[in-house]
Design a protein around this motif. Structure first.
Motif, PDB file in Angstrom:
ATOM      1  N   GLN A 159       7.252   6.383   2.577  1.00 16.68           N
ATOM      2  CA  GLN A 159       7.207   7.844   2.425  1.00 16.68           C
ATOM      3  C   GLN A 159       7.102   8.536   3.778  1.00 16.68           C
ATOM      4  N   GLU A 160       6.286   7.954   4.668  1.00 21.74           N
ATOM      5  CA  GLU A 160       6.111   8.543   5.998  1.00 21.74           C
ATOM      6  C   GLU A 160       7.432   8.545   6.772  1.00 21.74           C
ATOM      7  N   ILE A 161       8.135   7.415   6.756  1.00 23.70           N
ATOM      8  CA  ILE A 161       9.411   7.319   7.478  1.00 23.70           C
ATOM      9  C   ILE A 161      10.445   8.265   6.863  1.00 23.70           C
ATOM     10  N   ARG A 165      -1.650  -5.687  -4.094  1.00 22.68           N
ATOM     11  CA  ARG A 165      -1.620  -4.259  -4.458  1.00 22.68           C
ATOM     12  C   ARG A 165      -1.934  -3.381  -3.241  1.00 22.68           C
ATOM     13  N   GLU A 166      -2.860  -3.845  -2.410  1.00 16.14           N
ATOM     14  CA  GLU A 166      -3.202  -3.099  -1.201  1.00 16.14           C
ATOM     15  C   GLU A 166      -1.997  -3.054  -0.258  1.00 16.14           C
ATOM     16  N   GLN A 167      -1.326  -4.204  -0.087  1.00 17.66           N
ATOM     17  CA  GLN A 167      -0.120  -4.253   0.745  1.00 17.66           C
ATOM     18  C   GLN A 167       0.946  -3.315   0.187  1.00 17.66           C
ATOM     19  N   GLN A 168       1.044  -3.273  -1.138  1.00 17.51           N
ATOM     20  CA  GLN A 168       2.020  -2.396  -1.776  1.00 17.51           C
ATOM     21  C   GLN A 168       1.719  -0.934  -1.423  1.00 17.51           C
ATOM     22  N   GLY A 169       0.461  -0.582  -1.445  1.00 22.22           N
ATOM     23  CA  GLY A 169       0.064   0.788  -1.098  1.00 22.22           C
ATOM     24  C   GLY A 169       0.442   1.136   0.334  1.00 22.22           C
TER      25      GLY A 169
END
Length: 158
Positions: free
Chosen positions: A63-65, A52-56
């Motif tokens: 989103q940044e890209i 889940r952390e990796q997913q975040g």
């Protein structure tokens, strides 16, 4: 929002990373979350929490890209007339006046900068000192080692 300058290559690299994150990394993480869920109790399931952390992180980078690409101003110097003026995207060959050492830099966007490869950010002190200068100009650049005088011996739009 302010436009972010980037070279054609820089935009391509961001698009490649975006494609990888969406089509390879995201499905891998979703699969890892599904597998971890099958192990039962989610409260003490380290694999589930790690996935889940990796997913975040992955979704945040996507989103940044996407934001950077949406606000990018892609500058292709190869399509501009080269009048010897240093602009964003130009590749510049400098000679240190004191040591005769030659250095080559390309002025690129923040995301593309890699000093070891000779790619310097348009926002770096060196690039700021070079932008607007011309072939054969002398330029003083403040470096970590002090003030260094360079002669501009080549300006290429490649």
């Amino acid at each position: 929002m302010k436009q972010i300058p980037m070279t054609v290559r820089g935009a391509e690299l961001l698009r490649e990373e975006l494609d990888f994150l969406k089509n390879v990394r995201r499905p891998e993480i979703i699969k890892a979350i599904a597998e971890a869920r099958e192990h039962g109790d989610l409260k003490e399931n380290a694999e589930y929490h790690a996935a889940r952390e990796q997913q975040g992180f992955c979704e945040g980078r996507i989103q940044e890209i996407e934001g950077k690409l949406a606000n990018s101003q892609i500058i292709d110097v190869t399509k501009m007339p080269n009048k010897g003026k240093i602009i964003f995207g130009a590749t510049v060959v400098l000679v240190n006046v004191d040591t005769d050492e030659e250095v080559t830099y390309q002025i690129v966007g923040d995301d593309e900068a890699d000093i070891k490869s000779g790619l310097i950010s348009v926002n770096s002190p060196i690039a700021r000192g070079l932008i607007g200068k011309e072939l054969d100009d002398m330029v003083n650049i403040i470096t970590p080692g002090g003030n260094v005088e360079f002669e501009i011996i080549e300006v290429n739009y490649v």
